[in-house]
Enzyme design. Structure first.
Site, short mmCIF file in Angstrom:
data_model
loop_
_atom_site.label_atom_id
_atom_site.label_comp_id
_atom_site.label_asym_id
_atom_site.label_seq_id
_atom_site.Cartn_x
_atom_site.Cartn_y
_atom_site.Cartn_z
N LYS A 145 0.85 -1.21 0.00
CA LYS A 145 0.00 0.00 0.00
C LYS A 145 0.88 1.25 0.00
CE LYS A 145 1.00 1.26 4.46
NZ LYS A 145 1.87 2.38 4.80
N ASP B 90 -1.90 -2.26 10.31
CA ASP B 90 -2.17 -2.21 8.87
C ASP B 90 -2.79 -3.51 8.35
OD1 ASP B 90 -1.20 0.34 8.60
OD2 ASP B 90 0.79 -0.26 7.92
P1 ATP Z 1 4.31 -0.58 7.79
O1 ATP Z 1 4.17 0.22 6.51
O2 ATP Z 1 3.11 -1.48 8.06
O3 ATP Z 1 4.77 0.19 8.96
P2 ATP Z 1 6.84 -1.48 6.82
O4 ATP Z 1 6.64 -1.63 5.35
O5 ATP Z 1 7.49 -0.22 7.27
O6 ATP Z 1 5.45 -1.68 7.54
P3 ATP Z 1 7.69 -4.22 7.01
O7 ATP Z 1 8.27 -4.46 5.64
O8 ATP Z 1 6.35 -4.77 7.28
O9 ATP Z 1 7.72 -2.67 7.37
O10 ATP Z 1 8.78 -4.81 8.04
C1 ATP Z 1 8.90 -4.35 9.35
C2 ATP Z 1 9.72 -5.37 10.15
O11 ATP Z 1 8.94 -6.56 10.31
C3 ATP Z 1 11.03 -5.78 9.50
O12 ATP Z 1 12.07 -5.44 10.39
C4 ATP Z 1 10.94 -7.29 9.31
O13 ATP Z 1 12.11 -7.97 9.71
C5 ATP Z 1 9.76 -7.72 10.18
N1 ATP Z 1 8.94 -8.77 9.52
C6 ATP Z 1 8.39 -9.84 10.10
N2 ATP Z 1 7.69 -10.56 9.20
C7 ATP Z 1 7.81 -9.95 8.01
C8 ATP Z 1 7.33 -10.23 6.70
N3 ATP Z 1 6.57 -11.29 6.41
N4 ATP Z 1 7.64 -9.35 5.72
C9 ATP Z 1 8.38 -8.24 6.00
N5 ATP Z 1 8.87 -7.96 7.22
C10 ATP Z 1 8.60 -8.80 8.22
#
Ligand code: ATP
Length: 281
Positions: free
Chosen positions: A8, A134
């Site tokens: 998203k 989210d």
């Molecule tokens: P948001 O936009 O919801 O805040 P984000 O895009 O900033 O999320 P993610 O890519 O979801 O961040 O990753 C955040 C943390 O979650 C990472 O440090 C990662 O190691 C951990 N994590 C655990 N499971 C997953 C997964 N399936 N995919 C990505 N990251 C994961």
């Protein structure tokens, strides 16, 4: 079973205040992208739960959000079935694109079917919220205005087919750290959420591009001033508007079409950044 877990972007993100539980109250317009991870889910007759991920920065096993989501489903439903889940990441990690939440939501939908749990959408949304703010948005899978911590969803008009130039700098940011710093940061501009909804309603591209805004941007940019450089580079290259997504650090430029997005991307010279072109769905 093979499913897609979509990323998203936040077209607007406003922070309304701090709640008694310490979380921030937000108001954000979120739009799904074509960009997705691929999740392969298979039933395991042994009752074991196995989660593995292709990305070096994402844990396999119990540290993965998908594992936590599957365990939650099992404990809530008294289910003893097992599954093998493979995650092929395409969504940049810790980037503000809800990659982990998308994977967890996709796995929950698949396991609901595979394990025959018969949970209704409302029940899944409630469980998803326990995994991450989210996750309900990712389960619903459509453009929404999200309030509360991001889990209270109202459908919003979608604007499919827009070109989105995603620029991911060579570092990640912690969502918790950005929200933690928000309160001690000087006040800054806030997005006009209702005007964005109205612009989406009218499919007014110029207005949508002009109304992009994120109250967390200045916090992440205080840690990483590159955010502002990337925004300027995107605009100079022809994007109609540019803003950071979520808590960052991904910045996206909005274009009328993916084709225009490709032209903008070709004009960018941002060493170290990963530039990709995607589209809203
Ligand atoms: P948001 O936009 O919801 O805040 P984000 O895009 O900033 O999320 P993610 O890519 O979801 O961040 O990753 C955040 C943390 O979650 C990472 O440090 C990662 O190691 C951990 N994590 C655990 N499971 C997953 C997964 N399936 N995919 C990505 N990251 C994961």
């Amino acid at each position: 079973m093979n499913i897609r877990a979509r990323a998203k972007i936040n077209l607007t993100l406003d922070v309304l205040g701090v709640r008694p539980d310490g979380y921030h109250e937000i108001l954000t317009v979120m739009h799904p992208l074509e960009l997705h991870d691929r999740i392969k889910v298979e039933l395991l007759s042994t009752g074991a739960l196995e989660v593995s991920c292709s990305h070096p920065d994402v844990p396999s096993g119990p540290g993965n959000l998908v594992y936590r989501a599957a365990e939650l489903l099992r404990s809530q439903c008294g289910c003893s079935m097992g599954a093998s889940i493979l995650i092929k990441k395409n969504i940049p990690v810790a980037a503000g694109l809800a990659g982990g939440s998308a994977d967890a939501a996709a796995a929950m939908s698949a396991l609901n079917e595979l394990w025959g749990l018969d949970l209704e959408e409302g029940q899944l949304l409630e469980l998803g919220e326990k995994i991450g703010s989210d996750v309900p948005f990712c389960l619903a899978g459509r453009t929404a205005l999200a309030g509360g911590k991001g889990e209270i969803l109202t459908p919003a008009p979608s604007f499919p087919g827009l070109g989105v130039v995603l620029v991911k700098p060579p570092f990640g940011v912690s969502t918790a750290r950005v929200y933690g710093l928000y309160d001690s940061s000087p006040a800054g501009p806030r997005p006009n959420t209702q005007a964005m909804i109205n612009a989406l309603e009218k499919r007014d591209f110029e207005a949508v591009a002009a109304l992009l805004g994120n109250a967390l941007e200045r916090v992440t940019a205080a840690l990483h001033p590159e955010i502002y450089e990337i925004k300027k580079a995107l605009r100079d290259a022809g994007a109609a508007g540019a803003v950071m997504s979520g808590s960052g650090p991904t910045v996206f430029g909005l274009c009328r079409s993916p084709g225009e997005g490709l032209s903008v991307a070709a004009r960018l010279d941002l060493p170290g950044c990963r530039v990709t072109v995607n589209e809203t769905v």
